[in-house]
Design an enzyme around this catalytic site. Structure first.
Site, PDB file in Angstrom:
ATOM      1  N   SER A 192       1.031  -1.091   0.073  1.00 50.03           N
ATOM      2  CA  SER A 192      -0.072   0.091   0.070  1.00 50.03           C
ATOM      3  C   SER A 192       0.761   1.200  -0.139  1.00 50.03           C
ATOM      4  O   SER A 192       2.020   1.241   0.717  1.00 50.03           O
ATOM      5  CB  SER A 192      -0.796   0.146   1.383  1.00 50.03           C
ATOM      6  N   LYS A 227       2.606  -3.324   5.428  1.00 47.95           N
ATOM      7  CA  LYS A 227       2.553  -3.277   4.246  1.00 47.95           C
ATOM      8  C   LYS A 227       4.167  -2.949   3.722  1.00 47.95           C
ATOM      9  O   LYS A 227       4.421  -3.423   2.483  1.00 47.95           O
ATOM     10  CB  LYS A 227       1.830  -1.956   3.552  1.00 47.95           C
ATOM     11  N   TYR A 233      -0.962  -0.977  10.021  1.00 47.77           N
ATOM     12  CA  TYR A 233      -1.126  -1.226   8.664  1.00 47.77           C
ATOM     13  C   TYR A 233       0.296  -0.861   7.598  1.00 47.77           C
ATOM     14  O   TYR A 233       0.642  -1.806   6.764  1.00 47.77           O
ATOM     15  CB  TYR A 233      -2.123  -0.413   8.220  1.00 47.77           C
TER      16      TYR A 233
HETATM   17  P1  NAI Z   1     -12.195  -5.228   1.298  1.00 53.60           P
HETATM   18  O1  NAI Z   1     -12.376  -4.867   2.508  1.00 53.60           O
HETATM   19  O2  NAI Z   1     -13.131  -4.916   0.012  1.00 53.60           O
HETATM   20  O3  NAI Z   1     -11.448  -6.837   0.840  1.00 53.60           O
HETATM   21  C1  NAI Z   1     -10.761  -7.205   1.833  1.00 53.60           C
HETATM   22  C2  NAI Z   1     -11.308  -8.739   1.766  1.00 53.60           C
HETATM   23  O4  NAI Z   1     -10.339  -9.507   2.564  1.00 53.60           O
HETATM   24  C3  NAI Z   1     -12.680  -8.903   2.373  1.00 53.60           C
HETATM   25  O5  NAI Z   1     -13.514  -9.586   1.685  1.00 53.60           O
HETATM   26  C4  NAI Z   1     -12.300  -9.618   3.888  1.00 53.60           C
HETATM   27  O6  NAI Z   1     -13.415 -10.268   4.354  1.00 53.60           O
HETATM   28  C5  NAI Z   1     -11.081 -10.381   3.281  1.00 53.60           C
HETATM   29  N1  NAI Z   1     -10.103 -10.761   4.649  1.00 53.60           N
HETATM   30  C6  NAI Z   1     -10.138  -9.813   5.510  1.00 53.60           C
HETATM   31  N2  NAI Z   1      -9.440 -10.712   6.603  1.00 53.60           N
HETATM   32  C7  NAI Z   1      -9.417 -12.074   6.076  1.00 53.60           C
HETATM   33  C8  NAI Z   1      -8.705 -13.163   6.718  1.00 53.60           C
HETATM   34  N3  NAI Z   1      -7.990 -13.116   7.908  1.00 53.60           N
HETATM   35  N4  NAI Z   1      -8.774 -14.131   5.739  1.00 53.60           N
HETATM   36  C9  NAI Z   1      -9.288 -14.201   4.553  1.00 53.60           C
HETATM   37  N5  NAI Z   1     -10.094 -13.150   4.129  1.00 53.60           N
HETATM   38  C10 NAI Z   1     -10.033 -11.964   4.767  1.00 53.60           C
HETATM   39  O7  NAI Z   1     -10.687  -4.118   0.803  1.00 53.60           O
HETATM   40  P2  NAI Z   1     -10.030  -3.805  -0.362  1.00 53.60           P
HETATM   41  O8  NAI Z   1      -9.915  -2.516  -0.478  1.00 53.60           O
HETATM   42  O9  NAI Z   1     -10.519  -4.869  -1.651  1.00 53.60           O
HETATM   43  O10 NAI Z   1      -8.583  -4.531  -0.008  1.00 53.60           O
HETATM   44  C11 NAI Z   1      -7.888  -5.561  -0.810  1.00 53.60           C
HETATM   45  C12 NAI Z   1      -6.245  -5.456  -0.247  1.00 53.60           C
HETATM   46  O11 NAI Z   1      -6.013  -4.361  -1.014  1.00 53.60           O
HETATM   47  C13 NAI Z   1      -5.956  -5.384   1.104  1.00 53.60           C
HETATM   48  O12 NAI Z   1      -4.780  -5.954   1.275  1.00 53.60           O
HETATM   49  C14 NAI Z   1      -5.969  -3.701   1.365  1.00 53.60           C
HETATM   50  O13 NAI Z   1      -4.947  -3.438   2.391  1.00 53.60           O
HETATM   51  C15 NAI Z   1      -5.115  -3.467   0.117  1.00 53.60           C
HETATM   52  N6  NAI Z   1      -5.189  -2.038  -0.408  1.00 53.60           N
HETATM   53  C16 NAI Z   1      -6.284  -1.474  -0.882  1.00 53.60           C
HETATM   54  C17 NAI Z   1      -6.382  -0.057  -1.149  1.00 53.60           C
HETATM   55  C18 NAI Z   1      -7.346   0.431  -1.671  1.00 53.60           C
HETATM   56  O14 NAI Z   1      -7.394   1.691  -1.992  1.00 53.60           O
HETATM   57  N7  NAI Z   1      -8.819  -0.150  -1.702  1.00 53.60           N
HETATM   58  C19 NAI Z   1      -5.037   0.862  -1.144  1.00 53.60           C
HETATM   59  C20 NAI Z   1      -3.982   0.025  -0.668  1.00 53.60           C
HETATM   60  C21 NAI Z   1      -4.095  -1.237  -0.147  1.00 53.60           C
END
Ligand code: NAI
Length: 300
Positions: A153, A170, A166
């Site tokens: 990130s 990251k 976080y």
């Molecule tokens: P999101 O919350 O929509 O998706 C994350 C998913 O991971 C969720 O469906 C959740 O149920 C699942 N999850 C959480 N803990 C878990 C576990 N212990 N085991 C299995 N599944 C688990 O969030 P998003 O934005 O799609 O994030 C995806 C990745 O991208 C994350 O690693 C986030 O930190 C990273 N990220 C996202 C950014 C953004 O702008 N959306 C920016 C930088 C990084």
């Protein structure tokens, strides 16, 4: 130009029940990969669990004519990570691609951050990526092929208020990615990381609302899919991606300052400008290369 396909490949995408992971899973499946859709199904902070989100994405993939299987396990436990990879092996006979995407947020100013808030975020992002990659590693090595995409990130690479947990996880993933790239090189295992920006439930109250429709998850997935493709020859790299823009992020070193005499505090003060110089920058491929300028000074 020919379309990039993933026929015959098996991909594991963690946290694929929502947001970015869901889009990665849909895209890889649409292009022929068999996909393990993993998701614990909790809320944004990691509370709760449900098999529903992963199952829904699998149904969507199947409706579109693709092949997928759901897995509701937790990436942050050794048993969960093992079960995620075992789902791929049992259902599709192998694993080629691992997209470590699962994540949670527990933002708090550093002054108020509890050990539990720190540990839980490290556990999902950093430990989870380690555990799932580790569970797949022997198979990837044996077959002499693997593509790992980790999700870092910009907050980790550049720091962000309220995200000490976080950001630590990251940035940790950057070192993890670069080391997997070295250890996987001989086995045609490529490991890279993305630092995305996209409008998801994780960011909907953090990003400017005006950009919501321009920051779609579909603006991130093409990079993930490319890095996961057999035609990608690069490894150990980090790319920022979102809203139609992609750029490589470098860990680089300045020209530095060196002296033959034993260093003193005053020498540090007096040469502070040279020590901080940011041009020219060098990007080293490994720690051996990084030692080069020092060795040169020691032997000259
Ligand atoms: P999101 O919350 O929509 O998706 C994350 C998913 O991971 C969720 O469906 C959740 O149920 C699942 N999850 C959480 N803990 C878990 C576990 N212990 N085991 C299995 N599944 C688990 O969030 P998003 O934005 O799609 O994030 C995806 C990745 O991208 C994350 O690693 C986030 O930190 C990273 N990220 C996202 C950014 C953004 O702008 N959306 C920016 C930088 C990084």
């Amino acid at each position: 130009m020919s379309e990039l396909r993933y026929d015959g490949r098996v991909a594991v995408v963690t946290g694929a029940g929502h947001g970015l992971g869901r889009q990665h899973a849909l895209e890889l499946a649409a292009r022929g990969a068999k996909v393990v859709v993993n998701d614990l199904g909790g809320d944004r902070t990691g509370a709760g669990a449900s098999a529903g989100p992963a199952q829904q994405v699998v149904e969507e993939i199947k409706k579109n004519g693709g092949e997928a299987v759901a897995n509701p396990d937790n990436v942050a436990t050794p048993e969960g990570a093992q079960a995620i990879i075992q789902t791929a092996l049992d259902t599709f006979g192998k694993v080629d691609i691992v997209v470590n995407n699962a994540g949670i947020l527990r933002d708090k100013s550093f002054k108020n951050m509890s050990v539990e808030e720190f540990d839980s975020v490290i556990a999902v992002h950093l430990r989870g990526s380690f555990l799932v990659s580790s569970a797949a590693w022997a198979t990837l090595r044996e077959q002499g092929y693997g593509r790992i995409v980790n999700t870092s990130s910009p907050a980790g690479l550049f720091g962000n208020f309220g995200q000490a947990n976080y950001a630590t996880a990251k940035m940790g993933l950057v070192g993890f990615t670069k080391t997997l790239a070295h250890e996987g090189a001989k086995y045609n295992i490529k490991a890279n990381a993305i630092a995305p920006v996209a409008w998801t439930r994780m960011t909907e109250d953090l990003l400017p609302a005006d950009f919501a429709d321009k920051l779609g998850v579909d603006q991130v997935t093409p990079l993930v899919a490319f890095l996961a493709h057999e035609s990608n020859a690069d490894s150990g790299e980090v790319y920022t991606v979102g809203g139609g823009r992609i750029a490589k992020i470098f860990v680089a070193e300045g020209p530095g300052y060196g002296q033959k005499e034993t260093l003193t505090v005053e020498a540090v003060r007096d040469n502070w400008a040279a020590i901080n110089a940011d041009s020219p920058l060098t990007v080293f491929k490994n720690v051996g290369e990084q030692m080069g300028p020092l060795i040169q000074q020691l032997t000259s």
